[in-house]
Design a protein around this motif. Structure first.
Motif, PDB file in Angstrom:
ATOM      1  N   LEU A   1      31.396  18.651  33.449  1.00  0.00           N
ATOM      2  CA  LEU A   1      30.033  19.442  34.191  1.00  0.00           C
ATOM      3  C   LEU A   1      29.943  19.078  35.382  1.00  0.00           C
ATOM      4  CD1 LEU A   1      29.058  19.547  31.121  1.00  0.00           C
ATOM      5  CD2 LEU A   1      27.198  20.354  32.554  1.00  0.00           C
ATOM      6  N   ALA A   2      29.783  20.600  36.868  1.00  0.00           N
ATOM      7  CA  ALA A   2      29.956  20.833  38.136  1.00  0.00           C
ATOM      8  C   ALA A   2      29.284  19.002  38.395  1.00  0.00           C
ATOM      9  CB  ALA A   2      29.607  21.781  39.259  1.00  0.00           C
ATOM     10  N   GLY A   3      29.546  18.599  39.389  1.00  0.00           N
ATOM     11  CA  GLY A   3      28.220  17.060  40.030  1.00  0.00           C
ATOM     12  C   GLY A   3      28.073  15.766  39.484  1.00  0.00           C
ATOM     13  N   ARG A   4      29.286  16.177  38.472  1.00  0.00           N
ATOM     14  CA  ARG A   4      29.351  15.089  37.264  1.00  0.00           C
ATOM     15  C   ARG A   4      30.725  13.903  36.719  1.00  0.00           C
ATOM     16  NH1 ARG A   4      24.723  17.287  34.031  1.00  0.00           N
ATOM     17  NH2 ARG A   4      24.708  18.165  36.290  1.00  0.00           N
ATOM     18  N   GLY A   5      30.879  12.900  36.493  1.00  0.00           N
ATOM     19  CA  GLY A   5      32.239  12.587  36.200  1.00  0.00           C
ATOM     20  C   GLY A   5      33.127  12.599  37.271  1.00  0.00           C
ATOM     21  N   THR A   6      34.524  13.224  36.768  1.00  0.00           N
ATOM     22  CA  THR A   6      35.702  14.173  37.941  1.00  0.00           C
ATOM     23  C   THR A   6      34.598  15.283  38.608  1.00  0.00           C
ATOM     24  OG1 THR A   6      36.830  15.275  36.253  1.00  0.00           O
ATOM     25  CG2 THR A   6      37.513  13.690  35.984  1.00  0.00           C
ATOM     26  N   ARG A   7      33.979  15.803  38.759  1.00  0.00           N
ATOM     27  CA  ARG A   7      33.501  16.737  39.683  1.00  0.00           C
ATOM     28  C   ARG A   7      32.659  16.992  40.805  1.00  0.00           C
ATOM     29  NH1 ARG A   7      32.946  22.045  36.135  1.00  0.00           N
ATOM     30  NH2 ARG A   7      32.769  23.156  38.318  1.00  0.00           N
ATOM     31  N   PHE A   8      32.466  15.058  40.451  1.00  0.00           N
ATOM     32  CA  PHE A   8      30.674  14.600  41.148  1.00  0.00           C
ATOM     33  C   PHE A   8      31.044  14.887  42.172  1.00  0.00           C
ATOM     34  CE2 PHE A   8      27.748  11.416  41.896  1.00  0.00           C
ATOM     35  CZ  PHE A   8      27.762  11.255  43.663  1.00  0.00           C
TER      36      PHE A   8
ATOM     37  N   PHE B   1      22.055   8.777  39.896  1.00  0.00           N
ATOM     38  CA  PHE B   1      21.795  10.177  38.761  1.00  0.00           C
ATOM     39  C   PHE B   1      19.959  10.915  38.931  1.00  0.00           C
ATOM     40  CE2 PHE B   1      25.170   7.335  37.271  1.00  0.00           C
ATOM     41  CZ  PHE B   1      26.513   8.391  36.621  1.00  0.00           C
ATOM     42  N   LEU B   2      19.817  10.326  39.802  1.00  0.00           N
ATOM     43  CA  LEU B   2      17.763  10.995  39.650  1.00  0.00           C
ATOM     44  C   LEU B   2      18.367  12.531  40.561  1.00  0.00           C
ATOM     45  CD1 LEU B   2      15.333  10.713  38.273  1.00  0.00           C
ATOM     46  CD2 LEU B   2      14.669   9.908  40.501  1.00  0.00           C
ATOM     47  N   PRO B   3      19.082  12.794  41.106  1.00  0.00           N
ATOM     48  CA  PRO B   3      19.214  14.280  41.243  1.00  0.00           C
ATOM     49  C   PRO B   3      19.907  15.393  40.221  1.00  0.00           C
ATOM     50  CG  PRO B   3      19.398  12.655  42.955  1.00  0.00           C
ATOM     51  CD  PRO B   3      19.502  11.491  41.833  1.00  0.00           C
ATOM     52  N   ILE B   4      21.037  14.652  40.064  1.00  0.00           N
ATOM     53  CA  ILE B   4      21.278  15.537  39.136  1.00  0.00           C
ATOM     54  C   ILE B   4      20.830  15.877  37.650  1.00  0.00           C
ATOM     55  CG2 ILE B   4      23.355  15.778  37.414  1.00  0.00           C
ATOM     56  CD1 ILE B   4      24.654  13.304  38.752  1.00  0.00           C
ATOM     57  N   LEU B   5      19.812  14.474  37.354  1.00  0.00           N
ATOM     58  CA  LEU B   5      19.031  14.937  35.674  1.00  0.00           C
ATOM     59  C   LEU B   5      17.671  15.951  36.476  1.00  0.00           C
ATOM     60  CD1 LEU B   5      18.201  13.944  33.347  1.00  0.00           C
ATOM     61  CD2 LEU B   5      16.912  12.462  34.123  1.00  0.00           C
TER      62      LEU B   5
ATOM     63  N   GLU C   1      25.198  30.548  35.813  1.00  0.00           N
ATOM     64  CA  GLU C   1      26.086  30.121  36.328  1.00  0.00           C
ATOM     65  C   GLU C   1      27.006  29.193  35.695  1.00  0.00           C
ATOM     66  OE1 GLU C   1      27.211  27.257  40.670  1.00  0.00           O
ATOM     67  OE2 GLU C   1      25.237  27.982  40.293  1.00  0.00           O
ATOM     68  N   ALA C   2      25.820  28.030  35.136  1.00  0.00           N
ATOM     69  CA  ALA C   2      26.321  26.842  34.821  1.00  0.00           C
ATOM     70  C   ALA C   2      27.679  26.934  32.911  1.00  0.00           C
ATOM     71  CB  ALA C   2      25.643  25.877  33.710  1.00  0.00           C
TER      72      ALA C   2
END
Length: 245
Positions: free
Chosen positions: A44-51, A158-162, A61-62
């Protein structure tokens, strides 16, 4: 003539993570799935390899983004299933319809875990305007946060992603579909998950025409982390009637 496993198209398994998580939370499944199955990661966008990519602004959108990424990993004759826990379950529902709009072959089976059916609304205070302290109190109801999460370095990341994930969930408006889900589904739920009252779990049958199976676990919201072997075994068992071998 006997056909070897390598000569049979594998059933591809696409797991969708819960709020705040990377798809890597399912990495252990690579070792648990039998040879007939292939774990396929769609980050998913915003995390991992797509940070470095911005987080999603809506469930629509997701689900469109992930559906495209699933479609890119499929050949025309591939069998595949999608599994989603919590936020991932809602995304799985919407991804199914995005794939249909794209003309992609229908999945063999869908697995919904740790969430009410999409037309059952969840009432929460306005996440967007919460302080970090109040937001954390909301998140802690679900459990699953390790002690390491509370360090400043981890929370800053991680708080902004969450929070972004919780916001798109709160802004989700269910739109009835012209057609119900036509493939089989399985629903996983826990006996002590405050977010999915057991009496509401059968509501999943209202959005599906195909076969619906239900699997109850002991525990709370993050029961999937406690029973990875059982989850994977049910994925295999529930797709067996559709297998070509």
């Amino acid at each position: 003539m006997n056909i070897g496993v390598s000569e049979i198209n594998k059933i591809k398994v696409f797991p969708i993570p819960y709020a705040g998580a990377s798809v890597n939370v399912y990495y252990e499944w690579k070792k648990l799935l039998p040879d007939r199955y292939e774990l396929c990661m769609c980050e998913l966008a915003g995390r991992g390899t797509r940070f470095r990519e911005p987080c999603y602004k809506s469930v629509g959108e997701a689900s469109e983004d992930i559906a495209k990424r699933i479609s890119e990993q499929l050949k025309y004759d591939d069998e595949y299933v999608i599994f989603g826990h919590s936020m991932g379950a809602l995304l799985t529902y919407e991804i199914y319809y995005k794939l249909k709009q794209m003309g992609t072959k229908e999945p063999t089976h869908l697995f919904f875990s740790g969430r009410n059916a999409p037309h059952i609304s969840e009432k929460r205070d306005n996440i967007e305007n919460m302080t970090n302290e109040t937001f954390l109190q909301t998140v802690e109801q679900y459990g699953g946060l390790s002690e390491e999460f509370y360090t400043k370095e981890i929370m800053d990341i991680f708080l902004p992603i969450l929070r972004a994930d919780f916001i798109i969930l709160d802004n989700y408006k269910f739109q009835p579909k012209a057609e119900k889900i036509s493939c089989g589904i399985s629903v996983f739920y826990a006996d002590n998950d405050f977010s999915t009252p057991i009496k509401k779990i059968p509501k999943w049958t209202e959005v599906v025409e195909g076969n619906a199976k239900f699997h109850k676990f002991k525990g709370e919201h993050f029961f999937l982390n406690r029973y990875p072997n059982d989850i994977v075994n049910f994925i295999v068992k529930d797709t067996q009637p559709f297998r070509g071998d």
